[in-house]
Design an enzyme around this catalytic site. Structure first.
Site, PDB file in Angstrom:
ATOM      1  N   GLU A 114       0.701  -1.192  -0.158  1.00 40.16           N
ATOM      2  CA  GLU A 114      -0.311  -0.118   0.033  1.00 40.16           C
ATOM      3  C   GLU A 114       1.177   1.138  -0.016  1.00 40.16           C
ATOM      4  OE1 GLU A 114      -3.171   0.835   0.143  1.00 40.16           O
ATOM      5  OE2 GLU A 114      -2.351   2.831  -0.448  1.00 40.16           O
ATOM      6  N   GLY A 115       0.293   1.879  -1.050  1.00 41.85           N
ATOM      7  CA  GLY A 115       1.537   3.241  -1.255  1.00 41.85           C
ATOM      8  C   GLY A 115       0.649   3.920  -0.158  1.00 41.85           C
ATOM      9  N   ASP A 116      -0.360   4.122  -0.091  1.00 42.54           N
ATOM     10  CA  ASP A 116      -1.135   5.055   1.307  1.00 42.54           C
ATOM     11  C   ASP A 116      -2.300   4.780   1.837  1.00 42.54           C
ATOM     12  OD1 ASP A 116      -2.229   7.689   0.870  1.00 42.54           O
ATOM     13  OD2 ASP A 116      -3.771   7.439  -0.208  1.00 42.54           O
ATOM     14  N   VAL A 117      -2.925   5.159   2.102  1.00 46.68           N
ATOM     15  CA  VAL A 117      -3.385   4.485   3.484  1.00 46.68           C
ATOM     16  C   VAL A 117      -4.287   3.392   3.793  1.00 46.68           C
ATOM     17  CG1 VAL A 117      -3.561   6.743   5.035  1.00 46.68           C
ATOM     18  CG2 VAL A 117      -5.526   6.003   3.388  1.00 46.68           C
ATOM     19  N   VAL A 118      -3.720   2.382   4.406  1.00 43.38           N
ATOM     20  CA  VAL A 118      -4.531   0.923   4.128  1.00 43.38           C
ATOM     21  C   VAL A 118      -5.881   1.388   4.680  1.00 43.38           C
ATOM     22  CG1 VAL A 118      -5.465  -1.183   5.873  1.00 43.38           C
ATOM     23  CG2 VAL A 118      -2.803  -0.347   5.331  1.00 43.38           C
ATOM     24  N   THR A 121     -10.256   3.963  -0.597  1.00 43.14           N
ATOM     25  CA  THR A 121     -10.940   5.000  -0.952  1.00 43.14           C
ATOM     26  C   THR A 121     -12.455   5.101  -0.532  1.00 43.14           C
ATOM     27  OG1 THR A 121     -10.446   5.132  -3.479  1.00 43.14           O
ATOM     28  CG2 THR A 121     -12.603   5.510  -3.035  1.00 43.14           C
ATOM     29  N   TYR A 266     -24.873   7.968  -7.532  1.00 44.07           N
ATOM     30  CA  TYR A 266     -24.547   7.245  -6.340  1.00 44.07           C
ATOM     31  C   TYR A 266     -24.349   8.081  -5.298  1.00 44.07           C
ATOM     32  CZ  TYR A 266     -25.304   2.556  -7.571  1.00 44.07           C
ATOM     33  OH  TYR A 266     -25.865   0.730  -7.738  1.00 44.07           O
ATOM     34  N   HIS A 414     -17.919  -3.581  -2.532  1.00 46.46           N
ATOM     35  CA  HIS A 414     -18.045  -5.305  -2.045  1.00 46.46           C
ATOM     36  C   HIS A 414     -18.018  -6.081  -3.390  1.00 46.46           C
ATOM     37  CE1 HIS A 414     -21.968  -2.828  -2.563  1.00 46.46           C
ATOM     38  NE2 HIS A 414     -22.335  -4.032  -3.236  1.00 46.46           N
ATOM     39  N   HIS A 541     -42.260 -10.890  11.691  1.00 46.95           N
ATOM     40  CA  HIS A 541     -43.552  -9.576  11.847  1.00 46.95           C
ATOM     41  C   HIS A 541     -43.791  -9.268  12.776  1.00 46.95           C
ATOM     42  CE1 HIS A 541     -47.276  -8.250  10.343  1.00 46.95           C
ATOM     43  NE2 HIS A 541     -47.823  -8.517  11.880  1.00 46.95           N
TER      44      HIS A 541
END
Lengths: 571, 475
Positions: A114-118, A121, A266, A414, A541
């Site tokens: 990982e080059g950024d943060v775990v 996005t 979205y 997902h 119910h």
């Protein structure tokens, strides 16, 4: 290397708590893995062979003990001969994380770069912080709706909010989920390698931070899971203050009086929900002729009636934002709108802020695709249905896979995770093809929108081509006791199905907790359950799930007994 | 807020609104007894329990089509869904009263169904008469405005959505928005636009108070309030309904307390505000024999009494510019450069003040044509803001109702308003002889901060001279 305790009980930490009878130890460990089900995928969808997989892990760890392995941090299996790792995943977003967890379960020695943060996005700049903001907006909306409160007999004094407090909630949630994610991988012994990953050649990856020497590692299989970044069309100048993308908006640094949202998908819709609840007025700019182009038309229409028309929102459709200039020198943000077809200048907007929500572009920079002769298509890494990467000559690149937003098949967190799990299954020698039509999607507005499978126009087109009949069944939330108890009768569930065999082609829900309700339908599609079978399933119910119960019962299927139920056979 | 009497298109057919209360029995028959059984109305149906109004998505059939019972005629969008509406009778779709995209209250007629082809024309005329109800101030069958307003309040209370149309009224000069490149474009926030549509406020005349001159919601609300204030300013002059009319308002429940609608609240505020202007009144009796004679002579050329009175007032104002002035801030006042006579017109339960611009300069025939055009536009609700909010002096004439004299409230932002009573044969003396003269009483209300008693007195004297020797009017 795994600790001796976990070794002696090796199945526990890597066993999903929702899978086996949980012993107390596993329960302790299961807290973390369980809390990372943030973006949706239920693991049960794929694979049920827990007992065999745990055995596999146990045996491979035993082998591992006998060898001396250079990778001191590792503890998750033994790599195949001649490789540092069985599986290296580039990108620790939700897709990479899902793949890593499943790989460990399958006994693969796994590393993730990982080059950024775990968290990628979804966790840092997407689904997770936006859910925090939407949780706030939902409550604001409720508290501000005097009529609604009155109907409950509640009296609430004027509701207000503290912007920083809201922003902190989103930020805290992201950090929390991020650390959960990191811990879960660490606990399982996945090596987290920091730096930008670059493919040097077949089965060879280098990684390293700028200014440091690169490390080169080899792996039997490599998964690209580098994800995406917000895409900004030409002519739009993003300054991060008044002209922003979702990355900036999620920090909620200010709440403009009037914000234009470019794109009504979205992301745009969810932000319109947040901003209007916090008091902003919103103008949508949509290039297509109607708002919410991705949704089933009927659902879109209803959603517009509930989510757009009564709120402080107006819109321009059929126009491109050809030029957006940030606010400067006391001038507002200006947006030039051109006709989507004629390209003529149609209007100019002057607003306090503009949010660019026109979609996302794959992030493949620095990946070294050229080293293996792979050319991106519109930025996406071309893959086959099994996520195997295809090179410029149309051949499969051996041992290289690409999942998630970077392949563009279905840009959902997902979905990336499901694709990752599917790849791991293949790597372990099982044929596995993910059915994308069984992957649900949700938009977390108030009320929510969710869907799985085909929209009605898509289903009709397919039916035309393949020569079958399509039927539609609909149920309303108005008939649902629980929804009425909540005073949230506004909503619709729609089932698109084949009346001849009872196959579910698509389900679309607009209403209270639609995002949670969709999974009964998506699971049915994933499992191949047909309507005539699922309609006998019992729902508690009174619950909202009865909306779907009603929906399945409302469908008129000609075949009464599906093949799955079959006649009893003497064995 | 400036101009008097500015406008208020009260909902086009309050009588329909009344019937929109779902529990109200027998929707159609008592309302329009003139429509015979052979011409039936197609109603806006109640498609859901919460539906108060519906939008016409599309007419499946067009005017003149033959329909049979059970056929879909129109697609209606309710608050919940789009639904086909069927006809219950055979017949011809004679007239569509609510066009596609239009909104109608539940229970109101949206089209007429004729039984035979011969009746189509008859139905059409009915449709046009009921869809654009009479608006002339002189006609006694125009709905009693005061009553209509009460009805409106009740209806608006039970259903918040029905539009309370108020054609805006604000400072005319505000059409230049700083935010709009020299006034070329209107910059209004999304909610302001929505409100403007609901309140029927024309944004082109609204001054924006938002960032960089943008029109925001409160500006629209203020404009709507100004519009309704203008209505109520003149409410005092509006003819009170005769006793017979009272019985014709079944929508009012006596003894109930009806909270103000937004509009009424605004009216109330503005009325209180008008008390800040120190006004006084001066009356005068003017002999109208010569004017009547002139009117008789040139009536055939399309000249109206309204135009004659406006012209007379304008000519008098030329000589008394102070009466045509206005004081807005209490520290200074403006001598208005043109003489624009606003004339109050009762229209469909409301009031509007079409403006005869430069009435002193335009000849009486053009003025009369202009007046006719303005009234037609007012009836069709097509008046542009400059046609109803640029008045500098207002005329209100209740003479046609037999009112002999009355008193008008001065709308804030103008200097004077003249109330004109009926011209009546009176025993009078002149040059030592007793004789019958036709005389009318006028009564001017003015802002005493800028216009003093002597100013009004000499203005009225000049006016009387002009009216008593009206040759100048036709110049």
């Amino acid at each position: 290397m795994q600790s001796s305790i976990s070794l002696s009980l090796s199945p526990s930490p890597i066993t999903r708590s929702d899978r086996t009878a949980v012993d107390s130890f596993a329960a302790n460990y299961s807290i973390r893995p369980r809390s990372l089900r943030f973006c949706g995928l239920r693991r049960e969808v794929l694979g049920f062979k827990s007992s065999s997989s745990t055995q596999l892990v146990a045996s491979s760890t035993r082998q591992h003990l006998k060898k001396k392995v250079s990778a001191s941090l590792s503890g998750n299996g033994t790599p195949s001969k001649g490789f540092d790792y069985d599986l290296v995943i580039i990108g620790a977003g939700v897709g990479g994380h899902g793949a890593a967890l499943h790989a460990v379960e399958k006994g693969l020695k796994t590393a993730i770069i990982e080059g950024d943060v775990v968290g990628g996005t979804c966790v840092n700049r997407g689904c997770v912080p936006s859910k925090a903001l939407l949780a706030v907006s939902g409550r604001m909306r409720e508290l501000q709706n005097e009529h609604h409160m009155k109907a409950f007999g509640l009296q609430v004094a004027a509701a207000g909010y503290d912007r920083q407090g809201v922003a902190d909630h989103a930020n805290n949630l992201a950090s929390k989920i991020r650390s959960n994610l990191t811990n879960s991988m660490k606990a399982l012994g996945v090596d987290i390698l920091t730096g930008v990953g670059t493919i040097l050649g077949p089965q060879k990856v280098k990684f390293g931070k700028v200014g440091f020497t690169d490390n080169v590692i080899t792996a039997k299989d490599i998964i690209i899971a580098t994800g995406s970044v917000p895409s900004v069309p030409k002519g739009i100048e993003v300054d991060g203050k008044t002209v922003i993308t979702s990355d900036h908006a999620l920090k909620l640094e200010f709440v403009p009086d009037w914000i234009a949202i470019v794109g009504s998908g979205y992301i745009g819709l969810e932000f319109s929900d947040v901003y209007t609840a916090l008091g902003s007025e919103v103008t949508f700019v949509e290039a297509l002729d109607q708002l919410m182009p991705g949704f089933d038309p009927e659902i879109g229409k209803l959603a517009q009636r509930v989510l757009i028309n009564p709120r402080k929102i107006d819109y321009h459709t059929g126009v491109f934002a050809s030029k957006i200039t940030p606010a400067k020198d006391g001038k507002p943000v200006t947006i030039e709108l051109i006709d989507a077809k004629t390209k003529e200048l149609k209007d100019t907007l002057e607003v306090d802020a503009a949010l660019i929500a026109t979609g996302r572009a794959p992030f493949t920079k620095g990946l070294g695709l050229e080293n293996i002769n792979v050319e991106t298509q519109r930025g996406f890494v071309p893959v086959d249905e099994c996520m195997r990467v295809i090179d410029a000559n149309g051949n499969l690149v051996p041992h290289l896979y690409c999942i998630g937003d970077a392949n563009g098949k279905m840009m959902l967190a997902h979905a990336a995770s499901a694709q990752g799990i599917s790849v791991v299954e293949q790597v372990c020698g099982k044929d596995h093809v993910l059915n994308h039509l069984s992957i649900p999607a949700a938009c977390f507005t108030h009320p929510e929108i969710s869907m799985v499978g085909l929209t009605e126009p898509q289903a009709r087109e397919k039916a035309e081509k393949e020569g079958f009949e399509v039927s539609i069944a609909k149920t309303s939330f108005k008939a649902n006791t629980k929804a009425l108890a909540e005073n949230e009768g506004e909503g619709l569930a729609k089932l698109i199905y084949r009346p001849d065999n009872g196959e579910i082609l698509g389900v679309h829900i607009f209403g209270l907790h639609a995002a949670d309700l969709i999974h009964e339908a998506s699971n049915a599609i994933a499992m191949g359950t047909h309507i005539q079978d699922i309609k006998f399933a019992v729902h508690a119910h009174p619950t909202l799930s009865e909306v779907l119960d009603e929906l399945f019962k409302a469908a008129k299927v000609k075949a009464n007994v599906s093949s799955q139920v079959g006649k009893p056979v003497a064995v | 807020m400036a101009h008097l009497l500015n406008s208020s298109f009260i909902p086009s057919s309050p009588s329909l609104r009344r019937h929109s209360i779902p529990s109200s029995p027998s929707l159609c028959t008592p309302r329009k007894p003139q429509i015979q059984a052979k011409i039936r109305e197609i109603f806006m149906p109640a498609l859901s329990s919460t539906m108060t109004e519906g939008k016409i998505v599309s007419w499946v059939r067009s005017e003149g089509d033959k329909l049979s019972k059970g056929e879909s005629v129109v697609v209606v969008e309710s608050d919940k869904a789009d639904m086909d509406v069927e006809t219950f009778y055979d017949g011809y779709l004679a007239a569509i009263m609510v066009e596609e995209g239009g909104v109608a209250a539940v229970g109101s007629a949206i089209a007429l169904l004729a039984e035979t082809e011969d009746e189509i024309a008859e139905a059409k005329s009915k449709a046009s008469s009921s869809s654009s109800p009479s608006s002339s101030p002189a006609t006694s069958d125009s709905p009693p405005p005061a009553l209509e307003k009460t009805v409106e309040a009740g209806a608006a209370d039970s259903a918040p959505s029905p539009p309370t149309p108020v054609v805006k009224a604000t400072v005319a000069a505000s059409s230049v928005h700083p935010a709009s490149e020299g006034g070329k474009r209107i910059v209004a926030s999304p909610y302001a636009k929505k409100l403007a549509k609901d309140l029927m406020v024309d944004l082109s005349g609204v001054a924006g108070s938002g960032p960089m001159g943008r029109i925001v919601a409160k500006d629209v609300e203020a404009a709507a309030a100004a519009g309704s204030a203008a209505v109520s300013t003149t409410a005092a002059e509006v003819p009170k309904p005769s006793g017979a009319k009272v019985a014709a308002s079944p929508g009012i429940e006596l003894g109930t307390v009806v909270p103000f609608t937004t509009m009424q609240g605004a009216v109330s505020r503005n009325m209180v505000e008008s008390l800040a202007v120190p006004t006084f009144r001066v009356g005068y009796t003017i002999t109208t024999d010569a004017l009547d004679a002139l009117y008789k002579k040139i009536k055939s050329k399309g000249v109206t009494m309204t135009a004659l009175l406006a012209k007379a007032a304008a000519l008098a104002l030329v000589k008394h510019p102070v009466v045509n002035s206005s004081c807005r801030d209490g520290k200074s006042f403006t001598y208005n450069s043109s003489i624009n006579i606003a004339v109050a017109v009762a229209i469909d339960g409301g009031l509007i003040t079409p403006v005869l611009q430069d009435a002193d300069k335009v000849d009486i025939y053009s003025l009369s044509r202009k007046w006719k055009e303005l009234v037609d536009k007012a009836r069709a609700k097509q008046l542009q803001p400059h046609e109803y909010n640029t008045g500098t002096f207002t005329l209100s004439n209740l003479g046609m109702f037999g009112v002999d004299h009355f008193d008008a409230i001065l709308p804030p932002g103008t200097g004077a308003i003249m109330a004109v009573g009926a011209s009546q044969p009176t025993v009078a003396t002149k040059d030592g002889r007793i004789g019958m003269k036709s005389q009318m009483q006028v009564n001017v209300t003015a802002d005493h901060r800028v216009i003093y008693g002597a100013d009004l007195a000499s203005f009225l004297q000049t006016l009387a001279k002009i009216i008593e020797d009206p040759k100048d009017l036709t110049l």
